[in-house]
Design a protein around this motif. Structure first.
Motif, short mmCIF file in Angstrom:
data_model
loop_
_atom_site.label_atom_id
_atom_site.label_comp_id
_atom_site.label_asym_id
_atom_site.label_seq_id
_atom_site.Cartn_x
_atom_site.Cartn_y
_atom_site.Cartn_z
N MET A 125 0.82 -1.22 0.00
CA MET A 125 0.00 0.00 0.00
C MET A 125 0.86 1.27 0.00
N VAL A 126 2.09 1.17 0.51
CA VAL A 126 2.99 2.34 0.47
C VAL A 126 3.19 2.74 -1.00
N GLY A 127 3.42 1.72 -1.84
CA GLY A 127 3.60 1.98 -3.26
C GLY A 127 2.29 2.34 -3.95
N GLU A 128 1.20 1.68 -3.57
CA GLU A 128 -0.11 1.95 -4.18
C GLU A 128 -0.54 3.40 -3.92
N ARG A 129 -0.19 3.92 -2.73
CA ARG A 129 -0.55 5.32 -2.43
C ARG A 129 0.22 6.28 -3.33
N GLU A 130 1.47 5.92 -3.65
CA GLU A 130 2.26 6.74 -4.58
C GLU A 130 1.57 6.83 -5.95
N ILE A 131 0.94 5.71 -6.34
CA ILE A 131 0.34 5.67 -7.68
C ILE A 131 -1.07 6.26 -7.69
N HIS A 132 -1.90 5.83 -6.73
CA HIS A 132 -3.34 6.15 -6.79
C HIS A 132 -3.77 7.30 -5.90
N GLY A 133 -2.94 7.69 -4.97
CA GLY A 133 -3.36 8.72 -4.02
C GLY A 133 -4.11 8.09 -2.85
N HIS A 134 -5.38 7.67 -3.09
CA HIS A 134 -6.19 7.10 -2.00
C HIS A 134 -6.76 5.74 -2.39
N PRO A 135 -5.91 4.74 -2.50
CA PRO A 135 -6.44 3.43 -2.88
C PRO A 135 -7.23 2.80 -1.73
N SER A 136 -8.20 1.95 -2.09
CA SER A 136 -8.98 1.29 -1.04
C SER A 136 -8.18 0.14 -0.41
N GLY A 137 -7.23 -0.42 -1.17
CA GLY A 137 -6.47 -1.58 -0.69
C GLY A 137 -6.96 -2.89 -1.27
N ILE A 138 -8.04 -2.85 -2.06
CA ILE A 138 -8.61 -4.11 -2.58
C ILE A 138 -7.64 -4.82 -3.54
N LYS A 176 -5.12 2.93 -22.27
CA LYS A 176 -4.58 3.11 -20.92
C LYS A 176 -5.23 4.32 -20.28
N ARG A 177 -5.25 4.34 -18.95
CA ARG A 177 -5.77 5.52 -18.25
C ARG A 177 -5.13 5.60 -16.89
N SER A 178 -5.30 6.75 -16.23
CA SER A 178 -4.71 6.91 -14.92
C SER A 178 -5.76 6.67 -13.84
N THR A 179 -5.51 5.69 -12.98
CA THR A 179 -6.45 5.39 -11.90
C THR A 179 -6.62 6.60 -10.99
N LYS A 180 -5.49 7.31 -10.74
CA LYS A 180 -5.52 8.48 -9.85
C LYS A 180 -6.51 9.52 -10.36
N ARG A 181 -6.46 9.76 -11.69
CA ARG A 181 -7.34 10.76 -12.28
C ARG A 181 -8.80 10.32 -12.17
N GLN A 182 -9.05 9.04 -12.37
CA GLN A 182 -10.41 8.52 -12.30
C GLN A 182 -10.95 8.63 -10.86
N ILE A 183 -10.08 8.36 -9.87
CA ILE A 183 -10.51 8.47 -8.47
C ILE A 183 -10.85 9.93 -8.14
N ARG A 184 -10.07 10.85 -8.70
CA ARG A 184 -10.33 12.28 -8.47
C ARG A 184 -11.65 12.70 -9.10
#
Ligand code: PMV
Length: 309
Positions: A125-138, A176-184
């Motif tokens: 999750m340390v790395g996932e937060r770098e990529i997604h900002g606020h990942p759920s962890g799933i 391709k798309r950015s998960t971070k942008r989609q979450i925002r």
């Protein structure tokens, strides 16, 4: 001495995005995945088809996760990680989570650390937060544990057990798309329409609970209907687009019981469930129109690691 770990890819069956805001979501580990070899070295190196230079920003998630792990377990992060992935990046199939989970597991094996699944998920999750900002962890949870899980942030992932095997059809949009942008984007919808968003989140949560039941019972027709309802809710959030809708419609017109985008949307992939006798023709129909598509049998194991001389 080297250590090797292999982690599966994943598909979110129902509940993506809403899970970030507290809903239940259902996810499955998929057969294709990522293999990481870890060996001791004089510095930190990553060998991968995707990243040739450890200073590239794309590598930050891995370097940050490895640094956090080295601090916590007091070892020197002088390592070479060699990464081989069977999953395209940005396809919504968990390439980042699978890579992180495999990397953490291989390093743990190299240093003979006895990590629990919860440790692997937490460090990934340390790395996932770098990529997604606020990942759920799933993503990290299902790539670590494997099988099918019912997941809600803040609770332990629940393993969903069923007799026999089930299958999903996965079709890649090729975009391709950015998960971070989609979450925002979804956070923007929540801010603009809080009560509508609250109702959709409750509905998505209920869909995931019902989908779990259908999957366990082997009621693929019922599961298919729920996938299509979930796609409609995701479209309301604006995370689908004409390319994904076209792919969903195509799967339905070829005979699928139901279909939806999987993962962050905006591109990436679609999953469908279909009558057993129609899966082959649906996949060849999708391929005939230029899409990569495959059948994924579930459940599959989570991450595994071993040492080699
Ligand atoms: O990793 P992706 O792109 O398949 O998407 C992850 C799913 C989201 O629900 C959009 C984000 C999350 O962390 O749960």
């Amino acid at each position: 001495m080297k250590a090797i770990a292999e982690a599966p890819s994943k598909a979110i069956i129902t509940g993506e995005h809403f899970v970030v805001h507290g809903a239940w979501a259902l996810a499955a580990a998929l057969p294709r995945g990522v293999r990481v070899e870890a060996s001791e070295s004089t510095g930190f190196n990553v060998i991968s088809d995707e990243y040739s230079n450890p200073s590239t920003s794309g590598l930050r998630p891995i370097t940050e996760a490895v640094r956090a792990m080295a601090r916590e377990f007091s070892f020197n992060p002088h390592l070479t990680l060699s990464i081989k992935s069977e999953i395209p990046r940005g396809a919504g199939l968990g390439s980042s989570a699978s890579t992180l989970v495999a990397a953490i597991s291989a390093i743990a094996r190299l240093h003979s650390l006895d990590l629990q699944a919860s440790d692997i998920i937490r460090l990934s999750m340390v790395g996932e937060r770098e990529i997604h900002g606020h990942p759920s962890g799933i993503d990290a949870a299902v790539c670590t544990i494997g099988g099918v899980i019912l997941f809600k942030p803040g609770t332990d992932p629940k393993r969903v057990a069923f007799k026999g095997r089930r299958s999903l059809i996965v079709a890649l949009s090729g975009r391709k798309r950015s998960t971070k942008r989609q979450i925002r984007r979804v956070a923007g919808v929540k801010g603009a329409f809080p009560s509508l968003f609250g109702s959709l989140t409750e509905a998505a949560s209920e869909i995931s609970l019902m989908a779990t039941k259908r999957l366990v019972e082997g009621d693929m027709k019922g599961l298919g209907r729920l996938l299509s309802s979930n796609h409609a809710a995701l479209s309301t959030l604006g995370v689908s687009n004409r390319h994904l809708d076209r792919l969903v419609d195509l799967a339905l017109s070829l005979g699928a019981y139901g279909a939806k985008l999987t993962g962050a949307g905006g591109g990436g992939s679609v999953i469908a469930v279909a009558p057993g006798g129609k899966e082959k023709s649906i996949i060849s129909g999708l391929r005939g129109r230029g899409f990569q598509a495959f059948r994924a049998e579930i459940p599959v194991d989570g991450v595994r690691s071993w040492q080699e001389r």
